[in-house]
Design an enzyme around this catalytic site. Structure first.
Site, PDB file in Angstrom:
ATOM      1  N   TYR A  69       0.822  -1.209   0.000  1.00 40.35           N
ATOM      2  CA  TYR A  69       0.000   0.000   0.000  1.00 40.35           C
ATOM      3  C   TYR A  69       0.855   1.256   0.000  1.00 40.35           C
ATOM      4  CZ  TYR A  69      -4.427  -2.348  -0.014  1.00 40.35           C
ATOM      5  OH  TYR A  69      -5.509  -3.100  -0.430  1.00 40.35           O
ATOM      6  N   HIS A 122     -14.963   2.310  -1.737  1.00 43.01           N
ATOM      7  CA  HIS A 122     -13.926   1.402  -1.219  1.00 43.01           C
ATOM      8  C   HIS A 122     -12.862   2.146  -0.420  1.00 43.01           C
ATOM      9  CE1 HIS A 122     -15.179  -1.570  -4.585  1.00 43.01           C
ATOM     10  NE2 HIS A 122     -16.018  -1.566  -3.589  1.00 43.01           N
ATOM     11  N   CYS A 130      -6.180   3.338  12.931  1.00 46.27           N
ATOM     12  CA  CYS A 130      -5.760   2.281  13.865  1.00 46.27           C
ATOM     13  C   CYS A 130      -6.833   1.204  13.912  1.00 46.27           C
ATOM     14  CB  CYS A 130      -5.559   2.868  15.258  1.00 46.27           C
ATOM     15  SG  CYS A 130      -5.416   1.604  16.528  1.00 46.27           S
ATOM     16  N   CYS A 133      -8.354   1.434  17.937  1.00 47.01           N
ATOM     17  CA  CYS A 133      -9.118   2.565  18.469  1.00 47.01           C
ATOM     18  C   CYS A 133      -9.708   3.445  17.362  1.00 47.01           C
ATOM     19  CB  CYS A 133      -8.241   3.411  19.392  1.00 47.01           C
ATOM     20  SG  CYS A 133      -6.995   4.375  18.506  1.00 47.01           S
ATOM     21  N   SER A 194     -14.712  -2.981 -14.593  1.00 48.16           N
ATOM     22  CA  SER A 194     -15.026  -4.324 -15.114  1.00 48.16           C
ATOM     23  C   SER A 194     -16.368  -4.790 -14.552  1.00 48.16           C
ATOM     24  CB  SER A 194     -13.927  -5.302 -14.681  1.00 48.16           C
ATOM     25  OG  SER A 194     -13.849  -5.345 -13.255  1.00 48.16           O
ATOM     26  N   GLU A 220     -13.197  -2.522 -23.223  1.00 52.52           N
ATOM     27  CA  GLU A 220     -13.593  -3.940 -23.182  1.00 52.52           C
ATOM     28  C   GLU A 220     -15.055  -4.069 -22.762  1.00 52.52           C
ATOM     29  OE1 GLU A 220      -9.868  -4.660 -24.270  1.00 52.52           O
ATOM     30  OE2 GLU A 220     -11.423  -6.210 -24.029  1.00 52.52           O
ATOM     31  N   ALA A 236     -11.199   6.192 -21.616  1.00 45.77           N
ATOM     32  CA  ALA A 236     -11.976   7.281 -21.007  1.00 45.77           C
ATOM     33  C   ALA A 236     -11.336   8.639 -21.252  1.00 45.77           C
ATOM     34  CB  ALA A 236     -12.107   7.025 -19.508  1.00 45.77           C
TER      35      ALA A 236
HETATM   36  C1  BV8 Z   1     -18.313  -7.349   0.964  1.00 45.60           C
HETATM   37  C2  BV8 Z   1     -10.041  -1.333  -2.159  1.00 45.60           C
HETATM   38  C3  BV8 Z   1     -19.756  -7.933   2.802  1.00 45.60           C
HETATM   39  C4  BV8 Z   1      -8.754  -1.943  -1.791  1.00 45.60           C
HETATM   40  C5  BV8 Z   1     -11.393  -2.991  -3.364  1.00 45.60           C
HETATM   41  C6  BV8 Z   1     -21.489 -11.215  -4.732  1.00 45.60           C
HETATM   42  C7  BV8 Z   1     -21.066 -11.980  -5.772  1.00 45.60           C
HETATM   43  C8  BV8 Z   1     -19.702 -12.391  -5.830  1.00 45.60           C
HETATM   44  C9  BV8 Z   1     -18.772 -11.999  -4.879  1.00 45.60           C
HETATM   45  C10 BV8 Z   1     -19.203 -11.233  -3.851  1.00 45.60           C
HETATM   46  C11 BV8 Z   1     -20.540 -10.850  -3.770  1.00 45.60           C
HETATM   47  N1  BV8 Z   1     -20.664 -10.093  -2.652  1.00 45.60           N
HETATM   48  C12 BV8 Z   1     -19.452  -9.998  -2.027  1.00 45.60           C
HETATM   49  C13 BV8 Z   1     -18.551 -10.684  -2.739  1.00 45.60           C
HETATM   50  C14 BV8 Z   1     -17.159 -10.790  -2.417  1.00 45.60           C
HETATM   51  C15 BV8 Z   1     -16.319  -9.628  -2.969  1.00 45.60           C
HETATM   52  C16 BV8 Z   1     -16.360  -9.564  -4.475  1.00 45.60           C
HETATM   53  O1  BV8 Z   1     -17.079  -8.804  -5.089  1.00 45.60           O
HETATM   54  N2  BV8 Z   1     -15.498 -10.373  -5.075  1.00 45.60           N
HETATM   55  C17 BV8 Z   1     -15.380 -10.339  -6.551  1.00 45.60           C
HETATM   56  C18 BV8 Z   1     -13.927 -10.317  -6.895  1.00 45.60           C
HETATM   57  C19 BV8 Z   1     -16.081 -11.472  -7.165  1.00 45.60           C
HETATM   58  N3  BV8 Z   1     -16.775  -8.348  -2.428  1.00 45.60           N
HETATM   59  C20 BV8 Z   1     -16.287  -7.973  -1.232  1.00 45.60           C
HETATM   60  O2  BV8 Z   1     -15.529  -8.644  -0.565  1.00 45.60           O
HETATM   61  C21 BV8 Z   1     -16.774  -6.636  -0.725  1.00 45.60           C
HETATM   62  N4  BV8 Z   1     -17.182  -6.723   0.637  1.00 45.60           N
HETATM   63  O3  BV8 Z   1     -19.005  -7.896   0.150  1.00 45.60           O
HETATM   64  O4  BV8 Z   1     -18.578  -7.295   2.320  1.00 45.60           O
HETATM   65  C22 BV8 Z   1     -19.330  -9.265   3.012  1.00 45.60           C
HETATM   66  C23 BV8 Z   1     -18.485  -9.485   4.067  1.00 45.60           C
HETATM   67  C24 BV8 Z   1     -18.143 -10.791   4.282  1.00 45.60           C
HETATM   68  C25 BV8 Z   1     -18.514 -11.822   3.384  1.00 45.60           C
HETATM   69  C26 BV8 Z   1     -19.364 -11.540   2.308  1.00 45.60           C
HETATM   70  C27 BV8 Z   1     -19.792 -10.242   2.129  1.00 45.60           C
HETATM   71  C28 BV8 Z   1     -15.609  -5.602  -0.725  1.00 45.60           C
HETATM   72  C29 BV8 Z   1     -15.192  -5.296  -2.104  1.00 45.60           C
HETATM   73  C30 BV8 Z   1     -14.175  -4.140  -2.093  1.00 45.60           C
HETATM   74  C31 BV8 Z   1     -12.755  -4.629  -2.126  1.00 45.60           C
HETATM   75  N5  BV8 Z   1     -11.838  -3.508  -2.231  1.00 45.60           N
HETATM   76  N6  BV8 Z   1     -10.540  -1.926  -3.397  1.00 45.60           N
HETATM   77  C32 BV8 Z   1      -7.673  -1.673  -2.794  1.00 45.60           C
HETATM   78  O5  BV8 Z   1      -7.903  -0.915  -3.758  1.00 45.60           O
HETATM   79  O6  BV8 Z   1      -6.602  -2.221  -2.557  1.00 45.60           O
HETATM   80  S1  BV8 Z   1     -11.981  -3.658  -4.828  1.00 45.60           S
HETATM   81  C33 BV8 Z   1     -10.866  -3.079  -6.050  1.00 45.60           C
HETATM   82  O7  BV8 Z   1     -11.033  -3.932  -7.113  1.00 45.60           O
HETATM   83  C34 BV8 Z   1     -11.203  -1.722  -6.606  1.00 45.60           C
HETATM   84  O8  BV8 Z   1     -11.614  -0.822  -5.637  1.00 45.60           O
HETATM   85  C35 BV8 Z   1     -12.312  -2.038  -7.575  1.00 45.60           C
HETATM   86  O9  BV8 Z   1     -13.518  -2.044  -6.985  1.00 45.60           O
HETATM   87  C36 BV8 Z   1     -12.030  -3.435  -7.959  1.00 45.60           C
HETATM   88  C37 BV8 Z   1     -11.500  -3.448  -9.322  1.00 45.60           C
HETATM   89  O10 BV8 Z   1     -12.535  -3.218 -10.180  1.00 45.60           O
HETATM   90  P1  BV8 Z   1     -12.402  -2.088 -11.298  1.00 45.60           P
HETATM   91  O11 BV8 Z   1     -12.182  -0.768 -10.654  1.00 45.60           O
HETATM   92  O12 BV8 Z   1     -13.532  -2.289 -12.181  1.00 45.60           O
HETATM   93  O13 BV8 Z   1     -10.996  -2.428 -12.004  1.00 45.60           O
HETATM   94  P2  BV8 Z   1     -10.672  -3.651 -12.968  1.00 45.60           P
HETATM   95  O14 BV8 Z   1      -9.208  -3.692 -13.063  1.00 45.60           O
HETATM   96  O15 BV8 Z   1     -11.406  -4.871 -12.556  1.00 45.60           O
HETATM   97  O16 BV8 Z   1     -11.299  -3.179 -14.370  1.00 45.60           O
HETATM   98  C38 BV8 Z   1     -10.773  -2.051 -15.009  1.00 45.60           C
HETATM   99  C39 BV8 Z   1     -11.645  -1.845 -16.228  1.00 45.60           C
HETATM  100  O17 BV8 Z   1     -11.193  -0.655 -16.867  1.00 45.60           O
HETATM  101  C40 BV8 Z   1     -11.557  -2.983 -17.253  1.00 45.60           C
HETATM  102  O18 BV8 Z   1     -12.862  -3.360 -17.631  1.00 45.60           O
HETATM  103  C41 BV8 Z   1     -10.806  -2.357 -18.425  1.00 45.60           C
HETATM  104  O19 BV8 Z   1     -11.269  -2.828 -19.670  1.00 45.60           O
HETATM  105  C42 BV8 Z   1     -11.134  -0.884 -18.263  1.00 45.60           C
HETATM  106  N7  BV8 Z   1     -10.133   0.056 -18.789  1.00 45.60           N
HETATM  107  C43 BV8 Z   1      -8.785  -0.122 -18.907  1.00 45.60           C
HETATM  108  N8  BV8 Z   1      -8.223   1.008 -19.394  1.00 45.60           N
HETATM  109  C44 BV8 Z   1      -9.220   1.914 -19.570  1.00 45.60           C
HETATM  110  C45 BV8 Z   1     -10.445   1.308 -19.158  1.00 45.60           C
HETATM  111  N9  BV8 Z   1     -11.636   1.934 -19.200  1.00 45.60           N
HETATM  112  C46 BV8 Z   1     -11.634   3.233 -19.664  1.00 45.60           C
HETATM  113  N10 BV8 Z   1     -10.487   3.884 -20.052  1.00 45.60           N
HETATM  114  C47 BV8 Z   1      -9.283   3.260 -20.026  1.00 45.60           C
HETATM  115  N11 BV8 Z   1      -8.196   3.927 -20.415  1.00 45.60           N
HETATM  116 ZN    ZN Z   2      -5.226   2.958  18.347  1.00 42.14          ZN
END
Ligand code: BV8
Ligand code: ZN
Length: 255
Positions: A69, A122, A130, A133, A194, A220, A236
């Site tokens: 990070y 997110h 922390c 706390c 995505s 995509e 974009a």
């Molecule tokens: C939760 C912060 C309650 C940290 C992030 C239902 C179905 C399936 C799975 C689940 C579900 N509900 C919950 C889940 C589990 C999970 C989940 O969704 N898993 C996925 C992988 C299947 N969700 C969670 O865990 C969430 N919490 O549900 O809590 C709970 C609790 C306990 C148990 C169950 C439920 C929390 C999710 C948040 C995680 N944190 N980020 C960090 O950044 O380090 S997610 C992180 O990845 C990003 O924030 C973002 O959200 C995600 C990535 O997605 P995108 O931003 O779309 O990026 P990606 O690379 O995928 O795509 C980029 C796109 O851009 C592509 O399409 C590409 O073509 C396009 N592109 C490329 N270049 C360009 C462009 N577009 C335009 N212009 C360009 N130039």
């Molecule tokens: Zn503390």
């Protein structure tokens, strides 16, 4: 991109839109030099999310997660908003009645481009808190004070980035406001995501069910491309300024 013309029903929907949501993901920051997560060259191609972006990973190896990070914080701090971020900020004046940016990004580039009504689903990489706390501090200061491992708090807890990890719930009020906005909007613009991470991607379904006009900007296809009223398969940074121009034109009575 040269100018872009909105035609037919989309032009009419944009012209009459009163409540607008812009939903963004990592793709909107790609042209600022920040990696996306999925797809070619994405972070997850080189690293495993479960080893870096989960509470379990932080418990298992806090130093490794902290260093990752810190690296991403440096990248975000050195990056500049690109024309896509600036076009999104401009849309707040094109749709003065109501517009909100709902982002999955933690990089802070929408704010730096001037977006004011912003929901960070997110969290943010610009702050740390922390895990005992809840005390918060600036991430840059936390890293400067302890670059190799998460700083220890005076309460004995550990500081961690203020982002939402997989398996963690999203900030309740932020998610509630985002769901309210998606369920009551008449124009929903999905940019650079995505649309595979939940509950964020569920906002697209809410907007669709609300009968909103749906526009997607992504080189995509995504699982929701079939629902879109307009799809712009281009970077974009190239297409959003032209789209903002076209939206502005469609709202000036003279044209
Ligand atoms: C939760 C912060 C309650 C940290 C992030 C239902 C179905 C399936 C799975 C689940 C579900 N509900 C919950 C889940 C589990 C999970 C989940 O969704 N898993 C996925 C992988 C299947 N969700 C969670 O865990 C969430 N919490 O549900 O809590 C709970 C609790 C306990 C148990 C169950 C439920 C929390 C999710 C948040 C995680 N944190 N980020 C960090 O950044 O380090 S997610 C992180 O990845 C990003 O924030 C973002 O959200 C995600 C990535 O997605 P995108 O931003 O779309 O990026 P990606 O690379 O995928 O795509 C980029 C796109 O851009 C592509 O399409 C590409 O073509 C396009 N592109 C490329 N270049 C360009 C462009 N577009 C335009 N212009 C360009 N130039
Ligand atoms: Zn503390």
């Amino acid at each position: 991109m040269d100018s872009l013309e909105l035609s037919g029903p989309v032009r009419e929907r944009v012209r009459s839109a009163r409540r607008v949501v812009v939903f963004s993901g990592a793709g909107v920051s790609r042209e600022s030099g920040l990696d996306t997560f999925r797809g070619a060259g994405g972070l997850w191609e080189r690293m495993r999310p479960e080893e870096l972006a989960t509470p379990e990973a932080f418990r298992a190896d806090p130093a490794k997660v902290w260093r990752w990070y810190a690296w991403r914080w440096r990248q975000a701090s050195e990056a500049l908003p690109n024309p896509a971020h600036h076009a999104v900020a401009r849309l707040e004046t094109v749709f003065p009645s109501y517009m909100v940016v709902v982002t999955q990004n933690v990089d802070g580039l929408h704010q730096r481009a001037g977006s004011r009504h912003l929901l960070e689903l997110h969290g943010t990489i610009l702050r740390a808190f922390c895990n005992r706390c809840g005390r918060t501090q600036d991430m840059g200061e936390a890293i400067a004070g302890s670059p190799e491992e998460p700083p220890v708090c005076s309460c004995g807890g550990r500081f961690r980035p203020a982002v939402v990890w997989f398996g963690e719930s999203l900030p309740e009020d932020t998610l509630a406001e985002a769901c309210e906005a998606a369920s009551s909007c008449d124009l929903f613009l999905s940019v650079g995501t995505s649309s595979t991470v939940y509950p964020a991607a569920g906002l697209i379904e809410l907007a669709h069910r609300a009968g909103a006009c749906l526009i997607e900007v992504n080189p995509e296809p995504t699982p929701f491309s079939g629902l879109m009223d307009l799809r712009l398969a281009a970077p974009a940074g190239e297409v959003l300024p032209a789209l903002a121009d076209a939206m502005e034109r469609s709202r000036c009575p003279s044209t």
